[in-house]
Enzyme design. Structure first.
Site, short mmCIF file in Angstrom:
data_model
loop_
_atom_site.label_atom_id
_atom_site.label_comp_id
_atom_site.label_asym_id
_atom_site.label_seq_id
_atom_site.Cartn_x
_atom_site.Cartn_y
_atom_site.Cartn_z
N SER A 100 0.84 -1.21 0.00
CA SER A 100 0.00 0.00 0.00
C SER A 100 0.87 1.25 0.00
O SER A 100 0.59 2.23 -0.70
CB SER A 100 -0.88 0.03 1.25
OG SER A 100 -1.85 -0.98 1.18
N ASP B 135 -7.14 -7.93 4.47
CA ASP B 135 -6.29 -8.77 3.60
C ASP B 135 -5.81 -10.04 4.29
O ASP B 135 -5.26 -10.93 3.64
CB ASP B 135 -5.09 -7.96 3.10
CG ASP B 135 -5.51 -6.88 2.12
OD1 ASP B 135 -6.62 -6.98 1.55
OD2 ASP B 135 -4.73 -5.93 1.92
N GLY C 240 -5.70 -3.47 -8.02
CA GLY C 240 -6.90 -2.70 -7.66
C GLY C 240 -6.54 -1.37 -7.03
O GLY C 240 -7.16 -0.34 -7.32
N SER D 36 -13.74 1.32 2.28
CA SER D 36 -12.66 1.03 1.33
C SER D 36 -11.62 2.13 1.33
O SER D 36 -11.92 3.29 1.02
CB SER D 36 -13.24 0.89 -0.09
OG SER D 36 -12.20 1.01 -1.05
#
Ligand code: S3P
Length: 434
Positions: A23, A313, A94, A165
């Site tokens: 990330s 995750d 994504g 999200s």
């Protein structure tokens, strides 16, 4: 078809520094690209997903040099990107797709984003809908990629999110940087706050209220930075789980990112009776620390919607941990798993059942009875093209005697290209080392 390592006689031992956080690697590239001056990222993750972002930014005119895990980005400022010659191929990523969508809606050119089969099935309305409220022009193909973006001047918004999200939130933050005033974004549930923290480090104007859900962001010029990225807790999670469920193990994982919006697995393990100790906490940008993990007999757990974002995750690994616990575990409020790289509720259930795990599928999660002994039903395991499912099953295989194989193992390169090397090394060690 890859042969997986089987039950180890003496457990996993040793010390490992896991690769950089995925990330943070995506965000470092993107913020570096739109800053003034040079950004240097150290301990960048050179895995397929982050390389998709790097390649896309180069196609947008950004000069980026990479030497293994060090990346130097010559920032072009928020208005300095150029129209790419071709559609941007986001591969499986994504995060890259949604974050870049938020950036590209404010640029004065047209871009098309495409991706692989899995990414092309993932929902994109979650970014399209709020971005269009800001005046953006975003055309999807039945809610999915390809996504055609025609850059427009953007209005500030006051927006209540309908999905939990971090990717959608981050898309809105990047769009808000280009809007005509301050925007307010209210999250459904608090999600990982890497964009907010890193934006602040680059000189952005962003604040989060004490409810941890209300973010205010104003347009601002960003300044290039030197960022050292900690190890990815989501990668460390495979070894945390392995050391917990393989008897006789003792591992040390160094410099792992411990951002509190990501540490759900550690709290869950604590509740389940896991033995994880945090040592040497540091904070150079994001919080990090060394983890020491020993094997443990676990108790079952119940998770509901509030628990999910901080462990989103790692839920495949929670399933595996629950499959060794002394009772019935129940995971609910996790329907988001159905729109990850695969429908992870379905792939977790399918794959763990092959090992004889007693698992029942629910629309928004699963129920696992860990008291049932495993009896291997099918030795041909499959990642289904999903990196996290592949690695979870490789760890599960350490609990069984039968030789098993993993189809589509190369998916693991999406986030952790050296996973098997690292696993092999820790399995080969017979005692605590270094
Ligand atoms: C990510 C956010 C999460 C997570 C993904 C990375 C990010 O996705 O699952 O692996 O870097 O912002 P969602 O925002 O879809 O929950």
């Amino acid at each position: 078809m890859m042969k997986l390592m089987q039950q180890s006689q003496h457990g996993l031992h040793g010390t490992l520094a896991v690769p950089g956080d995925k990330s943070l690697s995506h965000r470092g590239l993107i913020l570096g690209a739109i800053s003034q001056g040079t950004t240097e990222l150290r301990h960048f993750l050179p895995a397929e997903d982050c390389l998709s972002t790097l390649t896309a930014l180069r196609a947008l005119g950004v000069a980026i040099q990479r030497q293994e895990t060090t990346v130097v980005i010559e920032g072009r400022g928020i208005n300095g990107l150029v129209r790419p010659q071709q559609p941007l191929d986001m591969g499986n990523a994504g995060t890259a797709t949604r974050l870049l969508a938020g950036l590209l809606v404010g640029q004065n050119f047209e871009t098309t984003l495409v991706g692989d089969d899995s990414l092309s099935q993932r929902p994109m309305e979650r970014v399209q809908e709020p971005l269009m409220r800001m005046g953006a022009q975003v055309a999807l193909t039945a809610g999915h990629l390809p996504m055609r973006i025609t850059g427009q001047p953007l209005h500030a918004i006051d927006y209540q999110m309908t999905v939990a999200s971090a990717q959608a939130k981050s898309a809105l933050i990047l769009a808000a940087l280009q809007a005509d005033g301050p925007s307010k974004i209210i999250e459904k549930l608090p999600t990982r706050d890497h964009t907010e923290r890193m934006l602040q480090a680059f000189g952005g104007q962003i604040t989060t209220a004490s409810d941890q859900r209300t973010i205010t962001v104003s347009p601002a010029k960003l300044q290039g930075q030197m960022i050292t990225i900690p190890g990815d807790l989501s990668s460390a999670a495979f070894f945390i789980t392995a050391a917990t469920i393989v008897p006789g193990s003792k591992l040390c994982l160094t410099n792992v990112g411990l951002n509190p919006t990501r540490t759900g697995l550690l709290s869950i393990l604590e509740r389940m009776g896991g033995r994880v100790t945090i040592r040497q906490r540091t904070q150079v940008g994001e919080p990090a620390g060394d983890l020491e993990i020993q094997s443990a007999q676990l108790q079952p757990i119940k998770l509901t919607a509030q628990d999910i974002p901080a462990v989103i995750d790692e839920l495949p690994l929670v399933a595996l941990l629950a499959a060794t616990a002394d009772g019935i575990s129940e995971i609910s409020g996790a329907a988001e798993l159905r729109v990850k790289e695969t429908d992870r509720i379905a792939t977790i259930v399918t794959e763990l059942r092959k090992l004889g795990v007693k698992i029942t599928e629910r629309p928004d999660g699963f129920v696992i009875d860990g008291r049932e002994p495993w009896h291997v039903q099918d030795t041909q395991l499959d990642s289904h093209g999903d990196h996290r499912i592949g690695m979870m099953m490789a760890i599960a295989a350490l609990r069984i005697q039968e030789p098993v194989t993993l189809a589509n193992a190369s998916a693991i390169n999406i986030s952790y290209p050296t996973f098997f090397e690292d696993l092999q090394r820790l399995q080969a060690n017979t005692e605590v080392s270094k």
